[in-house]
Scaffold this motif. Structure first.
Motif, mmCIF file in Angstrom:
data_model
loop_
_atom_site.group_PDB
_atom_site.id
_atom_site.type_symbol
_atom_site.label_atom_id
_atom_site.label_comp_id
_atom_site.label_asym_id
_atom_site.label_seq_id
_atom_site.Cartn_x
_atom_site.Cartn_y
_atom_site.Cartn_z
ATOM 1 N N ARG B 211 0.833 -1.193 0.000
ATOM 2 C CA ARG B 211 0.000 0.000 0.000
ATOM 3 C C ARG B 211 0.866 1.239 0.000
ATOM 4 N N HIS B 212 0.353 2.304 -0.574
ATOM 5 C CA HIS B 212 1.016 3.605 -0.508
ATOM 6 C C HIS B 212 0.371 4.348 0.657
ATOM 7 N N VAL B 213 1.085 4.413 1.768
ATOM 8 C CA VAL B 213 0.453 4.957 2.976
ATOM 9 C C VAL B 213 0.587 6.476 3.068
ATOM 10 N N ALA B 214 1.473 7.062 2.254
ATOM 11 C CA ALA B 214 1.600 8.514 2.263
ATOM 12 C C ALA B 214 2.175 8.936 0.926
ATOM 13 N N PRO B 215 1.787 10.107 0.437
ATOM 14 C CA PRO B 215 2.348 10.559 -0.842
ATOM 15 C C PRO B 215 3.821 10.924 -0.679
ATOM 16 N N THR B 216 4.575 10.784 -1.749
ATOM 17 C CA THR B 216 5.985 11.147 -1.761
ATOM 18 C C THR B 216 6.180 12.267 -2.774
ATOM 19 N N PHE B 217 7.031 13.237 -2.418
ATOM 20 C CA PHE B 217 7.266 14.390 -3.289
ATOM 21 C C PHE B 217 8.763 14.561 -3.567
ATOM 22 N N ALA B 218 9.059 15.292 -4.622
ATOM 23 C CA ALA B 218 10.452 15.642 -4.907
ATOM 24 C C ALA B 218 11.045 16.330 -3.685
ATOM 25 N N GLY B 219 12.277 15.986 -3.377
ATOM 26 C CA GLY B 219 12.940 16.525 -2.199
ATOM 27 C C GLY B 219 12.900 15.562 -1.023
ATOM 28 N N ASP B 220 11.959 14.622 -1.060
ATOM 29 C CA ASP B 220 11.897 13.621 -0.002
ATOM 30 C C ASP B 220 13.062 12.645 -0.143
ATOM 31 N N THR B 221 13.474 12.083 0.977
ATOM 32 C CA THR B 221 14.499 11.045 0.976
ATOM 33 C C THR B 221 13.851 9.744 1.413
ATOM 34 N N VAL B 222 14.006 8.716 0.597
ATOM 35 C CA VAL B 222 13.368 7.428 0.865
ATOM 36 C C VAL B 222 14.339 6.496 1.579
ATOM 37 N N PHE B 223 13.887 5.890 2.662
ATOM 38 C CA PHE B 223 14.624 4.845 3.371
ATOM 39 C C PHE B 223 13.792 3.572 3.322
ATOM 40 N N ALA B 224 14.403 2.467 3.630
ATOM 41 C CA ALA B 224 13.661 1.206 3.601
ATOM 42 C C ALA B 224 14.090 0.311 4.748
ATOM 43 N N TRP B 225 13.167 -0.434 5.242
ATOM 44 C CA TRP B 225 13.504 -1.470 6.223
ATOM 45 C C TRP B 225 12.641 -2.686 5.916
ATOM 46 N N SER B 226 13.067 -3.829 6.378
ATOM 47 C CA SER B 226 12.338 -5.080 6.126
ATOM 48 C C SER B 226 12.171 -5.839 7.425
ATOM 49 N N GLU B 227 11.127 -6.628 7.467
ATOM 50 C CA GLU B 227 10.948 -7.565 8.576
ATOM 51 C C GLU B 227 10.734 -8.948 7.979
ATOM 52 N N VAL B 228 11.454 -9.901 8.477
ATOM 53 C CA VAL B 228 11.276 -11.275 8.013
ATOM 54 C C VAL B 228 10.055 -11.837 8.719
ATOM 55 N N LEU B 229 9.003 -12.079 7.974
ATOM 56 C CA LEU B 229 7.749 -12.557 8.567
ATOM 57 C C LEU B 229 7.617 -14.067 8.484
#
Lengths: 287, 287, 287
Positions: B211-229
């Motif tokens: 799901r896209h839980v929030a809009p992303t705009f130019a200038g934003d910095t994207v980070f990522a994390w994962s959980e092993v389910l």
């Protein structure tokens, strides 16, 4: 190709480096073609602690090879990194010997290179090896303005993942408050701009030395100029030769002693950029 | 490849959508190679009116095929759209059944995939399937800042023509006053950033939910994390397996119930991005 | 392809031009494929001094050829340049005759073009040649916002090195205080946007005329509209035909006389862009 090899060294060598100080003794080997797969290997060749007790310089030699194991590139580089244990010292300094310039004997000329039908009109200029004079200075005239997207796109293509180039969220609190342009992108721009004046320099044979003397940021406009420091002939070949064996400079702190007084970058308004010191191989009709 | 297929659905499904709510039950089929031609077909699988009387949710299943007609991708998605005649209602709700996760039996393992000579050193990490633990959380550390040019270039390549991504003239008067980054670009960035921690995840087998839980705009910095389910084995294969069957979430309005409390995105200053829930297939030496 | 050929003419024709005034009599020849090598040749076909005594107009014809020497493109263009010696005059004006439109006899239809299995569904629209009416106006609806990186990336790919597009350091003191978008990039955007309404226009047969009526800058959003000015059949072919022989306009100073009164670009808020006048070849089932 230089950048692709360099990019693969970033996680191991310079991801968290304080500064990428310089390059030397770089030799380009077999040509690289689309579809080739490059690998990079680095070995530490020297260490030197800095007087501040917090940082030191690491010397590495990196070799890039193609899928056949043939050497496509080899170069030395030195990087300032933080110590794991600040204050702890005692490692005796060990600085590798690096040549002032790469001797012509080490140049790699592709064995199947044939310049008989070399077309100066298609190349864009009639100036060849014998038209350049030692001491000649060439202002390459054109300027290229860099945007954030530009340098990130290029740097991403080289798989260089250093945070300083990509992460504005972190860099806004960093040394410069913004992302820094990958120095290799500036070198590439300088090399591209040098077409206007060195149109027949179709292959870089070696990099005698190079340094990033100032950081470059988005919005900066890069200009380039060259000085012919010498002309060499390649042993065993009469159809091409090398130009401009620029002496490299390993004095990390000071300004470049090799720079001419009439530096076009200093004239008038500020022109930023890396002082990329390149020299190439030029076609030559008669030796 | 996901984005190329998705992009072809935009004119028919989401060009004027209010919101792109979620994905589920996605399975990657035959590998796609350079030169392949992809086509996309979608069918409406469900409809649900919203209480406001002005909008409703459309459920579609999209299948992407290559030039041989082989399935390269199939996934379900649901989108909020405006009603043609606001206020008019009466359509009985019809919501398709979507699995909590894709069962391993449905994974498509390329028949000629041979991992005997898989090289963890070239891949960049020695961590394999058996090195991951259920419940393990991985902060992928790196951040990627997005510029307008970056997301438009990527989105254009996918032939996604949605106005919200390209037309600042219109969007300056829109919901956010600016262009929105295509959510799939954020998913791609998250997937790319996940290399740092999941280097041997060389193929995404399925998308259980997203799901896209929030809009992303130019200038934003994207980070990522994962959980092993979870960790699954692929029936009939002993050399690879699946990790992280992330439960999808179809509750459109609320925050994600599956998110761990120690969400790295919430720590410190805002880190934006899509909570991309991906899981892949990992090489495994001994089952 | 037009831009690649155009780009090669920049150093010789328009690097320092005051203005790129117009195009006419352009014919597309053999199709160009990936891997082809294009070369461009230009000849001066006319000269006209301007009344100011400082500038004049140079008319050139440029031909682009592939590696076999086959013509891929030919077009006329006229450019305003500064005089080498302002005030000195005396050259009698010599203005080449340019046709109002390219006659259908000159269209180059690839000899192996076979439209029997042309698929309108895959193309994206069922509207064909016989569905368009003379005088019909099509608003292509979509808008594309341009960033500095976007136009520089495109322009760089075409090897167009004109300073006005790349050098913010110089242009900040120039006519507009900023970089100007290469007009050809705007033409390309207009052509791409025209897909929405002209989806089956799969090949541009000719360019009767074109002008850059206003400069475009980063941040501008480009829209496009078309008017069907006529429909032609290609001699000897019954399966395709030409649409919209837009009359070119060589009146350099004034607004375009051929523009319809209800110009969508003038309605409401400013919509910038080149009024690209294109016409293509459309598939046609029955003549």
């Amino acid at each position: 190709m230089f950048h692709a090899v360099f990019g693969k060294t970033v996680p191991d060598v310079s991801l968290n480096a304080v500064a990428n100080l310089g390059y030397a003794a770089g030799v380009f080997g077999v040509p690289v073609y689309p579809g080739d797969t490059l690998a990079a290997h680095s070995s530490v060749t020297g260490l030197k602690e800095n007087a501040d007790g917090k940082t030191g310089i690491v010397y590495v030699r990196t070799t890039g090879t193609n899928q056949k194991g043939e050497t496509a590139l080899t170069y030395a580089r030195w990087v300032m990194v933080r110590k794991r244990e600040p204050g702890r010292s005692g490692t005796p300094p060990s600085i590798p010997e690096l040549p002032e310039s790469v001797p012509a004997e080490q140049f790699v000329v592709p064995t199947n290179l044939n310049l008989v039908r070399y077309d100066v009109q298609a190349a864009g200029s009639r100036h060849r090896w014998s038209d350049y004079r030692e001491g000649e200075k060439i202002d390459h005239v054109d300027g290229a303005t860099i945007e954030e997207s530009d340098h990130m796109l290029a740097t991403r293509l080289f798989q260089n993942t250093a945070r300083v180039h990509f992460n504005q969220h972190a860099e806004k609190d960093g040394r410069f408050g913004r992302r820094i342009v990958y120095g290799g992108h500036v070198i590439s721009l300088a090399r591209a701009l040098s077409f206007n004046g060195l149109a027949n320099a179709f292959r870089i044979a070696a990099i005698n030395g190079g340094r990033h003397v100032a950081p470059t940021f988005a919005g900066d406009t890069v200009f380039a100029w060259s000085e012919v420091l010498g002309r060499l002939t390649v042993p065993g070949r009469t159809d091409r030769s090398r130009s401009a064996p620029y002496p490299h400079d390993r004095d990390e702190g000071s300004s470049l002693p090799g720079l001419p007084r009439e530096d076009p970058w200093r004239q008038g308004s500020p022109r930023r950029g890396a002082r990329a010191r390149l020299h190439g191989t030029y076609p030559q009709v008669s030796p």
